[in-house]
Structures are given as structure tokens and as C-alpha cells.
Design a protein around this motif. Structure first.
Motif, PDB file in Angstrom:
ATOM      1  N   ALA A  84       0.954  -1.387  -0.067  1.00  0.00           N
ATOM      2  CA  ALA A  84      -0.111   0.229   0.421  1.00  0.00           C
ATOM      3  C   ALA A  84       0.905   1.293  -0.136  1.00  0.00           C
ATOM      4  O   ALA A  84       0.315   2.159  -0.517  1.00  0.00           O
ATOM      5  CB  ALA A  84      -0.805   0.049   1.013  1.00  0.00           C
ATOM      6  N   SER A  85       1.968   1.297   0.455  1.00  0.00           N
ATOM      7  CA  SER A  85       2.952   2.131   0.561  1.00  0.00           C
ATOM      8  C   SER A  85       3.146   2.605  -0.816  1.00  0.00           C
ATOM      9  O   SER A  85       3.723   3.694  -1.547  1.00  0.00           O
ATOM     10  CB  SER A  85       3.947   2.478   2.494  1.00  0.00           C
ATOM     11  N   GLY A  86       4.071   1.656  -1.521  1.00  0.00           N
ATOM     12  CA  GLY A  86       4.268   2.027  -2.958  1.00  0.00           C
ATOM     13  C   GLY A  86       2.938   2.602  -3.619  1.00  0.00           C
ATOM     14  O   GLY A  86       3.685   2.973  -4.259  1.00  0.00           O
ATOM     15  N   MET A  87       2.072   1.577  -3.545  1.00  0.00           N
ATOM     16  CA  MET A  87       0.723   1.812  -4.873  1.00  0.00           C
ATOM     17  C   MET A  87       0.743   3.977  -4.319  1.00  0.00           C
ATOM     18  O   MET A  87       0.350   4.393  -5.460  1.00  0.00           O
ATOM     19  CB  MET A  87      -0.140   0.903  -4.197  1.00  0.00           C
ATOM     20  N   ALA A  88       0.658   3.705  -3.082  1.00  0.00           N
ATOM     21  CA  ALA A  88       0.012   5.402  -2.724  1.00  0.00           C
ATOM     22  C   ALA A  88       1.620   6.502  -3.115  1.00  0.00           C
ATOM     23  O   ALA A  88       0.838   7.239  -3.646  1.00  0.00           O
ATOM     24  CB  ALA A  88      -0.186   5.716  -1.092  1.00  0.00           C
ATOM     25  N   TYR A  89       3.208   6.125  -3.566  1.00  0.00           N
ATOM     26  CA  TYR A  89       3.490   6.206  -3.870  1.00  0.00           C
ATOM     27  C   TYR A  89       3.523   7.205  -5.106  1.00  0.00           C
ATOM     28  O   TYR A  89       3.355   7.943  -5.658  1.00  0.00           O
ATOM     29  CB  TYR A  89       4.765   6.280  -3.453  1.00  0.00           C
ATOM     30  N   ILE A  90       2.579   5.657  -5.546  1.00  0.00           N
ATOM     31  CA  ILE A  90       3.041   5.912  -7.542  1.00  0.00           C
ATOM     32  C   ILE A  90       1.492   6.509  -7.331  1.00  0.00           C
ATOM     33  O   ILE A  90       1.699   7.335  -8.789  1.00  0.00           O
ATOM     34  CB  ILE A  90       2.483   4.086  -8.219  1.00  0.00           C
ATOM     35  N   GLN A  91       0.514   6.496  -6.641  1.00  0.00           N
ATOM     36  CA  GLN A  91      -1.062   6.866  -7.812  1.00  0.00           C
ATOM     37  C   GLN A  91      -0.471   8.811  -7.320  1.00  0.00           C
ATOM     38  O   GLN A  91      -0.887   9.054  -8.019  1.00  0.00           O
ATOM     39  CB  GLN A  91      -1.689   6.404  -6.109  1.00  0.00           C
ATOM     40  N   PHE A  92       0.595   8.889  -5.942  1.00  0.00           N
ATOM     41  CA  PHE A  92       0.725  10.018  -6.068  1.00  0.00           C
ATOM     42  C   PHE A  92       1.304  11.101  -6.772  1.00  0.00           C
ATOM     43  O   PHE A  92       0.785  12.008  -7.640  1.00  0.00           O
ATOM     44  CB  PHE A  92       1.083  10.737  -4.071  1.00  0.00           C
ATOM     45  N   SER A 119      11.401   6.487  10.360  1.00  0.00           N
ATOM     46  CA  SER A 119       9.955   6.912   9.640  1.00  0.00           C
ATOM     47  C   SER A 119       9.835   6.239   8.962  1.00  0.00           C
ATOM     48  O   SER A 119       8.367   5.533   8.954  1.00  0.00           O
ATOM     49  CB  SER A 119       9.662   8.071   8.500  1.00  0.00           C
ATOM     50  N   ILE A 120      10.663   4.539   8.328  1.00  0.00           N
ATOM     51  CA  ILE A 120      10.091   3.318   7.778  1.00  0.00           C
ATOM     52  C   ILE A 120      10.059   2.875   8.890  1.00  0.00           C
ATOM     53  O   ILE A 120      10.624   1.256   8.700  1.00  0.00           O
ATOM     54  CB  ILE A 120      11.418   3.041   6.352  1.00  0.00           C
ATOM     55  N   ARG A 121      10.569   2.472  10.501  1.00  0.00           N
ATOM     56  CA  ARG A 121      10.590   1.531  10.843  1.00  0.00           C
ATOM     57  C   ARG A 121       9.144   0.963  11.067  1.00  0.00           C
ATOM     58  O   ARG A 121       9.713  -0.709  10.863  1.00  0.00           O
ATOM     59  CB  ARG A 121      10.851   1.730  12.269  1.00  0.00           C
ATOM     60  N   PRO A 122       8.576   1.619  10.706  1.00  0.00           N
ATOM     61  CA  PRO A 122       7.273  -0.249  10.843  1.00  0.00           C
ATOM     62  C   PRO A 122       6.892  -1.025   9.457  1.00  0.00           C
ATOM     63  O   PRO A 122       6.861  -2.093   9.455  1.00  0.00           O
ATOM     64  CB  PRO A 122       5.742   0.329  10.730  1.00  0.00           C
ATOM     65  N   LEU A 123       7.486  -0.506   8.604  1.00  0.00           N
ATOM     66  CA  LEU A 123       7.933  -1.521   7.100  1.00  0.00           C
ATOM     67  C   LEU A 123       9.126  -2.127   7.278  1.00  0.00           C
ATOM     68  O   LEU A 123       8.854  -2.847   6.727  1.00  0.00           O
ATOM     69  CB  LEU A 123       8.415   0.299   5.325  1.00  0.00           C
ATOM     70  N   LEU A 124      10.276  -1.739   7.820  1.00  0.00           N
ATOM     71  CA  LEU A 124      11.275  -1.916   7.776  1.00  0.00           C
ATOM     72  C   LEU A 124      10.998  -4.150   9.363  1.00  0.00           C
ATOM     73  O   LEU A 124      11.602  -5.084   9.307  1.00  0.00           O
ATOM     74  CB  LEU A 124      12.140  -2.184   8.721  1.00  0.00           C
ATOM     75  N   GLU A 125      10.503  -3.788  10.339  1.00  0.00           N
ATOM     76  CA  GLU A 125       9.768  -4.531  11.072  1.00  0.00           C
ATOM     77  C   GLU A 125       9.369  -5.323  10.551  1.00  0.00           C
ATOM     78  O   GLU A 125       8.771  -7.107  10.339  1.00  0.00           O
ATOM     79  CB  GLU A 125       9.049  -3.419  12.022  1.00  0.00           C
ATOM     80  N   HIS A 142      14.597  -2.851   1.371  1.00  0.00           N
ATOM     81  CA  HIS A 142      13.222  -1.904   1.203  1.00  0.00           C
ATOM     82  C   HIS A 142      13.840  -1.233   0.098  1.00  0.00           C
ATOM     83  O   HIS A 142      13.356  -0.347  -0.641  1.00  0.00           O
ATOM     84  CB  HIS A 142      12.744  -1.084   2.859  1.00  0.00           C
ATOM     85  N   LEU A 143      15.071  -0.523   0.665  1.00  0.00           N
ATOM     86  CA  LEU A 143      16.482   0.037  -0.375  1.00  0.00           C
ATOM     87  C   LEU A 143      15.901  -0.239  -1.785  1.00  0.00           C
ATOM     88  O   LEU A 143      15.329   0.290  -2.844  1.00  0.00           O
ATOM     89  CB  LEU A 143      17.544   0.121  -0.169  1.00  0.00           C
ATOM     90  N   GLU A 144      16.221  -1.653  -2.325  1.00  0.00           N
ATOM     91  CA  GLU A 144      16.208  -2.720  -3.694  1.00  0.00           C
ATOM     92  C   GLU A 144      14.161  -2.042  -3.736  1.00  0.00           C
ATOM     93  O   GLU A 144      13.554  -1.811  -5.405  1.00  0.00           O
ATOM     94  CB  GLU A 144      16.462  -3.897  -3.881  1.00  0.00           C
ATOM     95  N   MET A 145      13.801  -2.782  -3.203  1.00  0.00           N
ATOM     96  CA  MET A 145      12.477  -1.943  -3.489  1.00  0.00           C
ATOM     97  C   MET A 145      12.118  -1.238  -4.221  1.00  0.00           C
ATOM     98  O   MET A 145      11.074  -0.737  -4.780  1.00  0.00           O
ATOM     99  CB  MET A 145      11.147  -3.108  -2.220  1.00  0.00           C
ATOM    100  N   TRP A 146      12.617  -0.465  -3.249  1.00  0.00           N
ATOM    101  CA  TRP A 146      12.010   1.158  -3.424  1.00  0.00           C
ATOM    102  C   TRP A 146      12.783   1.906  -4.061  1.00  0.00           C
ATOM    103  O   TRP A 146      12.160   2.512  -4.741  1.00  0.00           O
ATOM    104  CB  TRP A 146      12.348   2.108  -2.086  1.00  0.00           C
ATOM    105  N   VAL A 147      13.929   1.551  -4.749  1.00  0.00           N
ATOM    106  CA  VAL A 147      14.100   2.205  -5.945  1.00  0.00           C
ATOM    107  C   VAL A 147      13.248   1.567  -7.363  1.00  0.00           C
ATOM    108  O   VAL A 147      13.029   2.373  -8.076  1.00  0.00           O
ATOM    109  CB  VAL A 147      15.591   1.887  -6.040  1.00  0.00           C
ATOM    110  N   TYR A 148      12.819   0.182  -7.236  1.00  0.00           N
ATOM    111  CA  TYR A 148      11.783   0.320  -8.281  1.00  0.00           C
ATOM    112  C   TYR A 148      10.229   0.561  -8.229  1.00  0.00           C
ATOM    113  O   TYR A 148       9.651   1.157  -9.126  1.00  0.00           O
ATOM    114  CB  TYR A 148      10.962  -1.252  -7.488  1.00  0.00           C
TER     115      TYR A 148
END
Length: 197
Positions: A84-92, A119-125, A142-148
Motif C-alpha cells: 500500500a505504501s508503494g501504491m500510494a506513492y505511485i498514485q501520488f 520513519s520507515i521502521r514499521p515497514l522494516l519490521e 527496502h532500498l531495492e524495492m523502493w528504487v523500483y
């Protein structure tokens, strides 16, 4: 006695934000803002010291708008939280192209970037639990996914690609599952190597 200011700071900032939405941050000038508000520049500079202060307020407001969209996307329950965090980022990026460029496609080399791990601790957990990897591995995951994700968002924001939501969802799932497979394979390989020693 000075004349009463016709606008509030918030009204000026939102007018400036609308200008940025329409034509990018370079379109936010004192003259353009005064024209949008239907006044001279005097009321603007009665509320703000200079245009830099206006631009800082626009940046802050744009970021608050992004964060509220991100939070709404995650809490909607439509997708699992990490996706959902990635989808929201792309939607924005799709819905607010100029604001996305302002927030995520500007030169930040001279900016102080605070430790974003908090700020990303919950995602890392979440990644640690779902994939069964360490915190350090989760950071790299997370870095690899977020670059994507950022690559897709950038192509959407610049109109290089027009993708519908279901295809974006499929692409993110494929990327995520590919990384999960690779990290689990690496973990299993490390476990079996430790058994040999």
C-alpha cells in the motif's frame, strides 16, 4: 495605521500550491501569486518575509498532502501495508505530478536529510517478519524495492508511461516476490553453509 491584510497565510500558501500544481515550482513567483490572488504583491510580503519563505511553506504543505495520502492508502486496507505504501506513492505521482516532482525529483544534495530509518521502521519490521530476515537485510530489501517503486513513480510523473492500477499492483507484487525469493534463497544458502563448518 497599515491597511488590513486581505488574505491569511494559509490562503496564500494554498494559492501558491495551486500554481505549483499547474506549472511546477518555477511558476510560483511573487507576480504570479499576486495575479492568482487578485492583489498586488504587498499583501503577500505583509505575511511573508520573502518568496523563499513562501516556497518553504509550499514544500511543507505539499509534503503534508503527500503524507496524508500515504496514510490514507495504507489505512484503506485495499492492499497489504507494505504494498500500500508503494501504491500510494505511485498514485501520488500520477495524480499530483508537479508536487511529486517538487518533493521527490529535486536536487537534495545541499539539504540535510535526517535519519529516515525512524520513519520507515514499521515497514522494516514488517519486512523482517514477512521475509524472515535481519534488520540490516530488511534495510537493503527496502532500498531495492523502493528504487523500483520510485522508478515506476518517476515514469508515471513524467508521463513516460501510463499504467493502470491493476498493472502497477501486479508489477509491485512481481518485484516484491522476486526479492523475497532471492533473500530467502540467500538465507537458506547461508544456513546450509553454516552446517558444513
Amino acid at each position: 495605521m497599515p491597511p488590513k491584510v486581505k488574505y491569511t497565510k494559509d490562503e496564500v500558501v494554498w494559492a501558491a500550491l495551486d500554481l505549483a500544481r499547474e506549472g511546477g515550482i518555477r511558476s510560483v513567483t511573487a507576480r504570479g501569486l499576486a495575479e492568482r490572488l487578485g492583489c498586488s504583491v504587498k499583501p503577500i510580503f505583509g505575511l511573508f518575509e520573502n518568496m523563499e519563505e513562501v516556497l518553504e511553506a509550499v514544500l511543507k504543505t505539499a509534503n503534508q498532502l503527500y503524507e496524508s495520502r500515504l496514510e490514507a492508502g495504507i489505512s484503506s486496507g485495499k492492499y497489504p501495508p507494505y504494498k500500500a505504501s508503494g501504491m500510494a506513492y505511485i498514485q501520488f505521482a500520477k495524480e499530483e505530478r508537479e508536487l511529486f516532482k517538487l518533493l521527490f525529483m529535486r536536487d537534495r544534495s545541499k539539504e540535510f536529510i535526517s535519519n529516515e530509518e525512524a520513519s520507515i521502521r514499521p515497514l522494516l519490521e514488517l519486512i523482517e517478519r514477512q521475509v524472515g530476515i535481519t534488520r540490516e537485510e530488511a534495510k537493503l530489501f527496502h532500498l531495492e524495492m523502493w528504487v523500483y517503486v520510485h522508478g515506476i513513480a518517476t515514469m508515471v510523473a513524467t508521463a513516460y508511461l501510463e499504467l493502470d492500477e491493476s498493472l502497477i499492483s501486479q508489477i509491485l507484487t512481481d518485484g516484491y516476490l522476486g526479492l523475497v525469493h532471492r533473500y530467502r534463497e540467500k538465507r537458506d544458502e547461508n544456513d546450509s553453509n553454516r552446517g558444513i563448518e
